[in-house]
Design a protein around this motif. Structure first.
Motif, PDB file in Angstrom:
ATOM      1  N   THR B  73     -39.644   6.893 -11.229  1.00 20.47           N
ATOM      2  CA  THR B  73     -40.953   7.498 -11.501  1.00 20.47           C
ATOM      3  C   THR B  73     -40.822   9.006 -11.719  1.00 20.47           C
ATOM      4  O   THR B  73     -41.553   9.581 -12.506  1.00 20.47           O
ATOM      5  CB  THR B  73     -41.932   7.273 -10.329  1.00 20.47           C
ATOM      6  OG1 THR B  73     -41.451   7.936  -9.176  1.00 20.47           O
ATOM      7  CG2 THR B  73     -42.110   5.792 -10.025  1.00 20.47           C
ATOM      8  N   ILE B  74     -39.899   9.635 -10.989  1.00 20.18           N
ATOM      9  CA  ILE B  74     -39.770  11.096 -11.055  1.00 20.18           C
ATOM     10  C   ILE B  74     -38.726  11.469 -12.116  1.00 20.18           C
ATOM     11  O   ILE B  74     -37.620  10.928 -12.112  1.00 20.18           O
ATOM     12  CB  ILE B  74     -39.376  11.677  -9.680  1.00 20.18           C
ATOM     13  CG1 ILE B  74     -40.436  11.315  -8.630  1.00 20.18           C
ATOM     14  CG2 ILE B  74     -39.196  13.193  -9.764  1.00 20.18           C
ATOM     15  CD1 ILE B  74     -41.805  11.916  -8.874  1.00 20.18           C
ATOM     16  N   GLN B  75     -39.125  12.357 -13.002  1.00 19.37           N
ATOM     17  CA  GLN B  75     -38.251  12.745 -14.104  1.00 19.37           C
ATOM     18  C   GLN B  75     -38.007  14.255 -14.062  1.00 19.37           C
ATOM     19  O   GLN B  75     -38.798  15.003 -13.496  1.00 19.37           O
ATOM     20  CB  GLN B  75     -38.910  12.394 -15.447  1.00 19.37           C
ATOM     21  CG  GLN B  75     -39.349  10.945 -15.563  1.00 19.37           C
ATOM     22  CD  GLN B  75     -39.822  10.579 -16.970  1.00 19.37           C
ATOM     23  OE1 GLN B  75     -39.612  11.336 -17.926  1.00 19.37           O
ATOM     24  NE2 GLN B  75     -40.457   9.422 -17.099  1.00 19.37           N
ATOM     25  N   SER B  76     -36.935  14.652 -14.696  1.00 14.99           N
ATOM     26  CA  SER B  76     -36.632  16.071 -14.800  1.00 14.99           C
ATOM     27  C   SER B  76     -37.397  16.672 -15.975  1.00 14.99           C
ATOM     28  O   SER B  76     -37.469  16.080 -17.062  1.00 14.99           O
ATOM     29  CB  SER B  76     -35.127  16.232 -15.015  1.00 14.99           C
ATOM     30  OG  SER B  76     -34.870  17.468 -15.627  1.00 14.99           O
ATOM     31  N   LEU B  94     -48.411  15.252 -14.212  1.00 16.10           N
ATOM     32  CA  LEU B  94     -48.328  15.697 -12.826  1.00 16.10           C
ATOM     33  C   LEU B  94     -46.992  16.414 -12.633  1.00 16.10           C
ATOM     34  O   LEU B  94     -45.936  15.778 -12.574  1.00 16.10           O
ATOM     35  CB  LEU B  94     -48.446  14.504 -11.879  1.00 16.10           C
ATOM     36  CG  LEU B  94     -48.614  14.837 -10.399  1.00 16.10           C
ATOM     37  CD1 LEU B  94     -49.964  15.513 -10.140  1.00 16.10           C
ATOM     38  CD2 LEU B  94     -48.497  13.579  -9.542  1.00 16.10           C
ATOM     39  N   ILE B  96     -44.228  18.817 -10.701  1.00 17.38           N
ATOM     40  CA  ILE B  96     -43.760  18.894  -9.321  1.00 17.38           C
ATOM     41  C   ILE B  96     -42.572  19.840  -9.256  1.00 17.38           C
ATOM     42  O   ILE B  96     -41.764  19.872 -10.181  1.00 17.38           O
ATOM     43  CB  ILE B  96     -43.290  17.481  -8.858  1.00 17.38           C
ATOM     44  CG1 ILE B  96     -44.411  16.450  -9.033  1.00 17.38           C
ATOM     45  CG2 ILE B  96     -42.793  17.510  -7.419  1.00 17.38           C
ATOM     46  CD1 ILE B  96     -43.958  15.004  -8.876  1.00 17.38           C
ATOM     47  N   ASP B  98     -39.264  20.471  -6.827  1.00 11.03           N
ATOM     48  CA  ASP B  98     -38.583  19.888  -5.672  1.00 11.03           C
ATOM     49  C   ASP B  98     -38.127  21.000  -4.723  1.00 11.03           C
ATOM     50  O   ASP B  98     -38.437  22.175  -4.943  1.00 11.03           O
ATOM     51  CB  ASP B  98     -37.451  18.942  -6.105  1.00 11.03           C
ATOM     52  CG  ASP B  98     -36.240  19.681  -6.642  1.00 11.03           C
ATOM     53  OD1 ASP B  98     -36.206  20.926  -6.600  1.00 11.03           O
ATOM     54  OD2 ASP B  98     -35.306  18.998  -7.106  1.00 11.03           O
ATOM     55  N   ARG B  99     -37.428  20.640  -3.666  1.00 12.63           N
ATOM     56  CA  ARG B  99     -37.088  21.633  -2.643  1.00 12.63           C
ATOM     57  C   ARG B  99     -36.162  22.721  -3.168  1.00 12.63           C
ATOM     58  O   ARG B  99     -36.066  23.793  -2.575  1.00 12.63           O
ATOM     59  CB  ARG B  99     -36.501  20.963  -1.411  1.00 12.63           C
ATOM     60  CG  ARG B  99     -35.128  20.386  -1.596  1.00 12.63           C
ATOM     61  CD  ARG B  99     -34.689  19.574  -0.395  1.00 12.63           C
ATOM     62  NE  ARG B  99     -34.538  20.371   0.801  1.00 12.63           N
ATOM     63  CZ  ARG B  99     -34.488  19.877   2.032  1.00 12.63           C
ATOM     64  NH1 ARG B  99     -34.600  18.573   2.230  1.00 12.63           N
ATOM     65  NH2 ARG B  99     -34.317  20.652   3.075  1.00 12.63           N
ATOM     66  N   HIS B 100     -35.457  22.438  -4.267  1.00 10.32           N
ATOM     67  CA  HIS B 100     -34.609  23.467  -4.866  1.00 10.32           C
ATOM     68  C   HIS B 100     -35.326  24.180  -6.007  1.00 10.32           C
ATOM     69  O   HIS B 100     -34.677  24.825  -6.838  1.00 10.32           O
ATOM     70  CB  HIS B 100     -33.309  22.834  -5.370  1.00 10.32           C
ATOM     71  CG  HIS B 100     -32.510  22.178  -4.277  1.00 10.32           C
ATOM     72  ND1 HIS B 100     -32.004  22.883  -3.215  1.00 10.32           N
ATOM     73  CD2 HIS B 100     -32.151  20.893  -4.069  1.00 10.32           C
ATOM     74  CE1 HIS B 100     -31.349  22.055  -2.404  1.00 10.32           C
ATOM     75  NE2 HIS B 100     -31.440  20.832  -2.897  1.00 10.32           N
ATOM     76  N   ARG B 102     -36.637  23.028  -8.615  1.00  5.92           N
ATOM     77  CA  ARG B 102     -36.426  22.492  -9.958  1.00  5.92           C
ATOM     78  C   ARG B 102     -37.724  21.871 -10.456  1.00  5.92           C
ATOM     79  O   ARG B 102     -38.435  21.226  -9.696  1.00  5.92           O
ATOM     80  CB  ARG B 102     -35.324  21.430  -9.936  1.00  5.92           C
ATOM     81  CG  ARG B 102     -33.923  22.027  -9.960  1.00  5.92           C
ATOM     82  CD  ARG B 102     -32.873  20.938  -9.854  1.00  5.92           C
ATOM     83  NE  ARG B 102     -33.022  20.230  -8.573  1.00  5.92           N
ATOM     84  CZ  ARG B 102     -32.000  19.839  -7.805  1.00  5.92           C
ATOM     85  NH1 ARG B 102     -30.760  20.071  -8.184  1.00  5.92           N
ATOM     86  NH2 ARG B 102     -32.208  19.196  -6.670  1.00  5.92           N
ATOM     87  N   MET B 104     -39.855  19.165 -11.930  1.00  2.66           N
ATOM     88  CA  MET B 104     -39.825  17.713 -12.079  1.00  2.66           C
ATOM     89  C   MET B 104     -41.226  17.281 -12.508  1.00  2.66           C
ATOM     90  O   MET B 104     -42.152  18.094 -12.571  1.00  2.66           O
ATOM     91  CB  MET B 104     -39.473  17.049 -10.744  1.00  2.66           C
ATOM     92  CG  MET B 104     -38.284  17.633  -9.996  1.00  2.66           C
ATOM     93  SD  MET B 104     -36.692  17.397 -10.823  1.00  2.66           S
ATOM     94  CE  MET B 104     -36.430  15.637 -10.547  1.00  2.66           C
ATOM     95  N   PHE B 106     -43.970  13.487 -12.557  1.00  2.00           N
ATOM     96  CA  PHE B 106     -44.152  12.046 -12.375  1.00  2.00           C
ATOM     97  C   PHE B 106     -44.378  11.476 -13.773  1.00  2.00           C
ATOM     98  O   PHE B 106     -45.339  11.853 -14.446  1.00  2.00           O
ATOM     99  CB  PHE B 106     -45.371  11.784 -11.482  1.00  2.00           C
ATOM    100  CG  PHE B 106     -45.426  10.390 -10.890  1.00  2.00           C
ATOM    101  CD1 PHE B 106     -45.437   9.257 -11.695  1.00  2.00           C
ATOM    102  CD2 PHE B 106     -45.489  10.210  -9.506  1.00  2.00           C
ATOM    103  CE1 PHE B 106     -45.494   7.979 -11.143  1.00  2.00           C
ATOM    104  CE2 PHE B 106     -45.549   8.928  -8.939  1.00  2.00           C
ATOM    105  CZ  PHE B 106     -45.548   7.810  -9.772  1.00  2.00           C
TER     106      PHE B 106
END
Lengths: 440, 440
Positions: B73-76, B94, B96, B98-100, B102, B104, B106
């Motif tokens: 579901t999650i794409q770069s 949507l 997003i 991530d913790r780094h 980056r 991303m 949905f």
């Protein structure tokens, strides 16, 4: 399925980034492709295995009385604020703002949401016990995802949630899942040991991890070697009989078994030395009883027999089917490739045509392919114009339980070869006998 | 399944927030629960229907030669920058971090990711044609989600992607999906009309929407009424014969049919007045041919017969199973509730025990329940201690195709009642005859 029309991108080279054998083999066998760090696409062969693992998980959940539903991946942060876990969860939680700037998140687990569903409908102890499960993608934003689907960020999880009026009831619900898990792993060809475990961010005071032993395991585990020999409860396990089910669980928890967090060296030293297991382990399942940890703050209450409202006692029960695919490979492979247990093999039979274009060989293969298909057996028919060596290597790599090899020489004397991937045993027999043996 | 052990939270009141009949009935029948705006949990009854819809979709995709995989579901965001769509997609995507940190997202659709997978493995025209599909949750952050799962933010989509060496091949791949879609909707009890459609953010110049007519439809559509009577291609449709398949598609596109974006009043006025259909429609499928729109910027090329590299010609093909559940209800219900077509009914038979606790009635029900189960028929057995009226109302509301009613009066004369939900026809017959008729 005809391989000429399938998508099976076998890799000749061993991918450098893969540190453990399951990851290497999944990449080489064309099961998996990394799309981002810790995020994978399941190629057709991998998807078939994942589906079969889920089917086994589902059958055993249903048998134990759990009921399947399906919750969404995206959750509202509000729910997690109600339980108090929103801030606890840290950076592993993938937090999201939607277009209206509302705080959302990609669910790492579903205790809050299922509690919200429960409290929306259930009012009386008469509607208990209840166990709802779903199989849905989760996301945990690990700092260093690795080992392929063994430790990925987006992963598939079966999570079940039980609701009971009191602790005794909840213990029975816990025991049902305990037994269902023993059966599930055994059917997947795994010997899992239930070990006393830490409860982490889920909470509670009773918890078991189901661990399989493997050199590539992520953590150290300790236990009694007799666990490797115990009989698995049968299909007709007494799920509705509290006492009998408890005695099965007692039997399976009577000996020492603990994860490193819960390890007690003094207790372990009481295990006879020859029985002391100290090894690396892979967690394949984790079950929790946590009482009213969520039902109290979230006000999931039901009226008891006396009309008084009580918060329900809950437990949760997780298995990761995507991780299990890798765990099965860790437990079952050789230097040539994967060896699938029958229940999860992507195809049961691989049919190799050694001389595509030869009318006799083609016809014999076609007859076998149709015959197996009619009997409801999944067959991968290698009808590509490739040399035999490449076909054998592919079949060994992808690990189908049975290889049926059809070539011009054998056929001239009315014979084909049937090879069992696991034992390596080969039998030469007539095409009719081969068909009879595989469909019998 | 015994209803006493199932989770079927029927609502007595009609929920105020539901504007259309499918949404109202899904909430009342305990199929669905809203978790956030445009985000729903599928309760057990709803999950069963969703699974059955997916099974039909899958069977028809497989029949047409498409191969199932499963993308995450999650794409770069990187992938979407390659195609140039990252900025195009607007607030519906949507996004997003991530913790780094980056970027991303949905996935709202998967053209980029499947193109990345394709280019990672396929080098030669000899490996074409290829059509890969998956059934996965998508997210589109609609400003005003409404109508329940008809227009939700998180929704399930079957999306297939075809790869061909040239436009002729791609057209054949398009036609295969066209015919598969006609078959899929017919099996779901829907009469879908393929209409010339706008391509929107997917792109390309050939596109059809499959539309069912319904007063609650989101858009205006125009067409020739003969489409409502045309024969659906059979199981043995000539998927591998380019000319024959094209003639089926020609037959299904020969008359006027267009969505409002593509409507041409001058053309429409040539349709004989008595055949002019102008109505509201619900989109249940959308197919696209977009040539090299993604393969060129993303360098998805294969070597042709002369060794020269060419970008592949692609198409994509979407069906929303979650939306389809609602569409089926819009098309098939009455004032008492849902009327499921046999292929997607959550259970085929509802067995109502009118006097729970009466030994004779209980025994007769048990025999029927076991007998149906052995024959592989899904049964929901209402074994609750409730008055008959409530049981009848529940059965009508949840819309199972057959109701088998067992009461003390009937049994005294050796009879049970079998009611067909759709026609309302009732038959009085012996329990044995009822069993024979349902399993026959």
């Amino acid at each position: 399925m005809r391989l000429s029309r399938y998508f099976l991108p076998i890799l000749r080279e061993t991918p450098k980034e893969a540190e453990i054998v399951s990851h290497r083999l999944m990449l080489r066998a064309g099961m998996l492709r990394q799309e981002s760090s810790g995020i994978y696409a399941w190629l057709p062969l991998g998807k078939r295995v994942l589906d079969k693992v889920c089917a086994v998980v589902r059958e055993e959940q249903d048998r134990a009385g759990a009921i399947e539903c399906l919750m969404p991946t995206i959750q509202s942060a509000e729910l997690w604020r109600e339980s108090g876990r929103y801030d606890d969860y840290g950076k592993e939680m993938l937090r999201i703002k939607d277009r209206h700037e509302r705080d959302m998140l990609f669910g790492p687990t579903n205790e809050e949401m299922i509690t919200e569903i429960f409290r929306g409908y259930v009012r009386s102890y008469r509607d208990l016990p209840l166990n709802l499960y779903h199989i849905q993608w989760k996301f945990r934003d690990e700092v260093r995802p690795r080992f392929g689907v063994m430790r990925s960020r987006e992963f598939l999880m079966k999570d079940a949630y039980s609701f009971d009026i009191d602790q005794d009831g909840a213990r029975h619900s816990y025991n049902k899942m305990f037994v269902a898990y023993l059966r599930t792993f055994a059917r997947l060809g795994l010997r899992a040991i239930p070990m006393v475990a830490d409860t982490g961010p889920i909470g509670g005071n009773l918890s078991h991890e189901f661990i399989i032993l493997a050199d590539t395991g992520e953590s150290e585990v300790f236990g009694h070697s007799d666990y490797l020999e115990k009989d698995i409860p049968g299909e007709n396990a007494p799920f509705d009989d509290r006492a009998k089910l408890q005695s099965i669980v007692d039997h399976w928890t009577s000996l020492y078994a603990a994860t490193s967090e819960k390890h007690d060296q003094a207790e372990f030293s009481k295990v006879p030395e020859k029985n002391r297991l100290s090894a690396r382990g892979i967690e394949v399942g984790h079950i929790f009883y946590f009482g009213t940890k969520y039902s109290e703050p979230m006000k999931a209450v039901v009226a008891g027999p006396d009309g008084k409202e009580l918060p329900v006692h809950m437990g949760s029960y997780g298995i990761g089917p995507s991780r299990l695919v890798a765990a099965i490979i860790e437990a079952s492979h050789d230097e040539n490739g994967i060896i699938w247990p029958e229940d999860v093999a992507p195809f049961r039979v691989g049919l190799a045509n050694l001389k595509v274009g030869d009318a006799v060989v083609d016809a014999a293969c076609e007859t076998l392919y149709q015959g197996l298909g009619k009997a409801g057996i999944d067959v991968l028919y290698d009808d590509r114009d490739e040399r035999p060596g490449a076909k054998f290597a592919t079949m060994d790599l992808i690990g189908l339980p049975w290889q049926l090899v059809v070539g011009p020489k054998g056929l001239a004397s009315g014979e084909v070869e049937l090879k069992h991937r696991k034992t390596g045993e080969k039998h030469t027999l007539s095409p009719e006998s081969a068909l009879a043996r595989l469909t019998g």
